[in-house]
Design an enzyme around this catalytic site. Structure first.
Site, short mmCIF file in Angstrom:
data_model
loop_
_atom_site.label_atom_id
_atom_site.label_comp_id
_atom_site.label_asym_id
_atom_site.label_seq_id
_atom_site.Cartn_x
_atom_site.Cartn_y
_atom_site.Cartn_z
N CYS A 139 33.58 37.43 31.28
CA CYS A 139 32.80 37.02 32.45
C CYS A 139 31.33 37.36 32.25
O CYS A 139 30.92 38.51 32.45
CB CYS A 139 33.34 37.68 33.71
SG CYS A 139 32.40 37.24 35.20
N CYS A 142 29.50 38.57 35.37
CA CYS A 142 29.76 39.96 35.72
C CYS A 142 29.04 40.92 34.78
O CYS A 142 28.50 41.92 35.22
CB CYS A 142 31.26 40.27 35.63
SG CYS A 142 32.33 38.99 36.26
N ASP A 143 29.05 40.63 33.50
CA ASP A 143 28.69 41.65 32.52
C ASP A 143 27.43 41.35 31.71
O ASP A 143 26.99 42.21 30.94
CB ASP A 143 29.87 41.87 31.55
CG ASP A 143 31.11 42.38 32.28
OD1 ASP A 143 30.93 43.11 33.27
OD2 ASP A 143 32.23 42.04 31.88
#
Ligand code: NAP
Length: 318
Positions: A139, A142-143
């Site tokens: 992701c 997200c990261d």
């Protein structure tokens, strides 16, 4: 349906990621004493995530498993009940609906919220699995932020890979886009956008054979498929998988409307083709796939279930 304990509930929630647990919180606060069938392992994709910095309300960030634990405690505080089992079969043709939990028994339910989520596809290399959450991620949204000033690789040749590679250039100094073929599945516009970005370097006809590093990712071993030649690329600080997702909906095949990729189809808001069965989270939403959007859909499904029960109290068990 198999033997074992028989339970009955007004609202059965299948899945215990942010969608299922938010549905449980709302249904519990509506005094419906929902039963969450959490899955094995319970908690969904957040359980595989380390720092979550984009879930509102946690300015310092929070670990994925801790966020799940807190959501579960919050739902339990208002009376949600939990059974961490897999749903092995469903009967939506009769009312009350019936869910088969194998050795864990069965459930009769007036309404069902399906929040079974989706699973990112992985290369399934031992080194990739060992470094999940430590430089290997599925992701970028997200990261990506954790890779400011670093070199990262993104694997895949579809729209997700193009989108994620382009997104990662906001943080990384260089993004290696590694794809196993010379042709791309991605749409022309997404491909052109990635190609026009000078930080994206395309490496085609190439597969990843190993992710290097002990505690964190330091490099990759790749194989050029036409020649079979392997080489190491370093430094590479992060590897992002963008090779697709699979919704966890196989048990609903033939029972609920699914699209050609297996995602739940809904009619109006979270309603499925079966009145009284609702969909929430990544099993339905393949576009946004965020914890916060899953939670929002869980809230919507619980409100829809509550209204359905209020409008049609004659359905199902007492
Ligand atoms: P996808 O279109 O199925 O593409 C997956 C890619 O991963 C393919 O290029 C495939 O290679 C590669 N791949 C699969 N397994 C692999 C493996 N084991 N090793 C190496 N490579 C592997 O998936 P997606 O990109 O996630 O897109 C899914 C759907 O969402 C598509 O319909 C897409 O259009 C849509 N989407 C749209 C947007 C947007 O419009 N903004 C953004 C993201 C996704 P091969 O090509 O060789 O099979």
């Amino acid at each position: 349906m198999s033997g074992g304990e028989k339970r009955s509930t007004a609202v059965a929630i299948i899945g215990s990621g942010p969608a299922g647990l938010t549905a449980a919180l709302y249904a519990a606060r509506a005094n419906l004493q929902p039963l969450v069938i959490g899955g094995v392992p319970a908690g969904g994709q957040l359980m595989l995530t380390t720092d979550v910095e984009n879930y509102p309300g946690f300015p310092e960030g929070i670990q994925g498993p801790e966020l799940v634990t807190r959501m579960r405690q919050q739902a339990a505080r208002f009376g949600a009940m939990f059974v961490d089992a897999e749903v092995r079969g469903v009967d939506f043709a009769h009312r009350p609906f019936r869910l088969d939990l194998g050795l864990s028994g069965s459930v009769e339910a007036k309404t069902v919220i399906v929040a079974t989520g989706a699973n990112a596809r992985w290369l399934n290399l031992p080194s990739e699995q060992r470094l999940r959450g430590h430089g290997v991620s599925a992701c970028a949204t997200c990261d990506g932020f954790f890779f400011k000033g670093k070199v990262v690789a993104c694997v895949g040749g579809g729209d997700s890979a193009m989108e994620e590679a382009t997104f990662l250039t906001k943080f990384a100094t260089k993004v290696l886009l590694i794809h196993r073929r010379p042709e791309f599945r991605a749409s022309r516009i997404m491909l052109d956008r990635a190609r026009a970005n000078r930080k994206v370097e395309f490496i085609t006809d190439t597969e990843i054979v190993d992710v290097l590093g002990d505690g964190t990712v330091t490099g990759l071993t790749v194989r050029h498929l036409p020649t079979g030649v392997t080489r190491q690329i370093a430094p590479v600080d992060g590897l992002f998988l963008a090779i697709g997702h699979d919704p966890a909906t196989s048990v609903f095949q033939g029972h609920l409307d699914l699209d050609e990729r297996g995602y739940l189809r809904t009619r109006e808001t979270t309603r499925t083709n079966i009145p009284g069965v609702f969909a929430a989270g990544d099993a339905y939403d393949h576009r946004y796939r965020q914890a916060v959007t899953a939670a929002g859909l869980g809230c919507m499904a619980a409100i829809d279930a509550e209204r359905y029960l209020a409008e049609a109290p004659e359905h199902g068990v007492a």
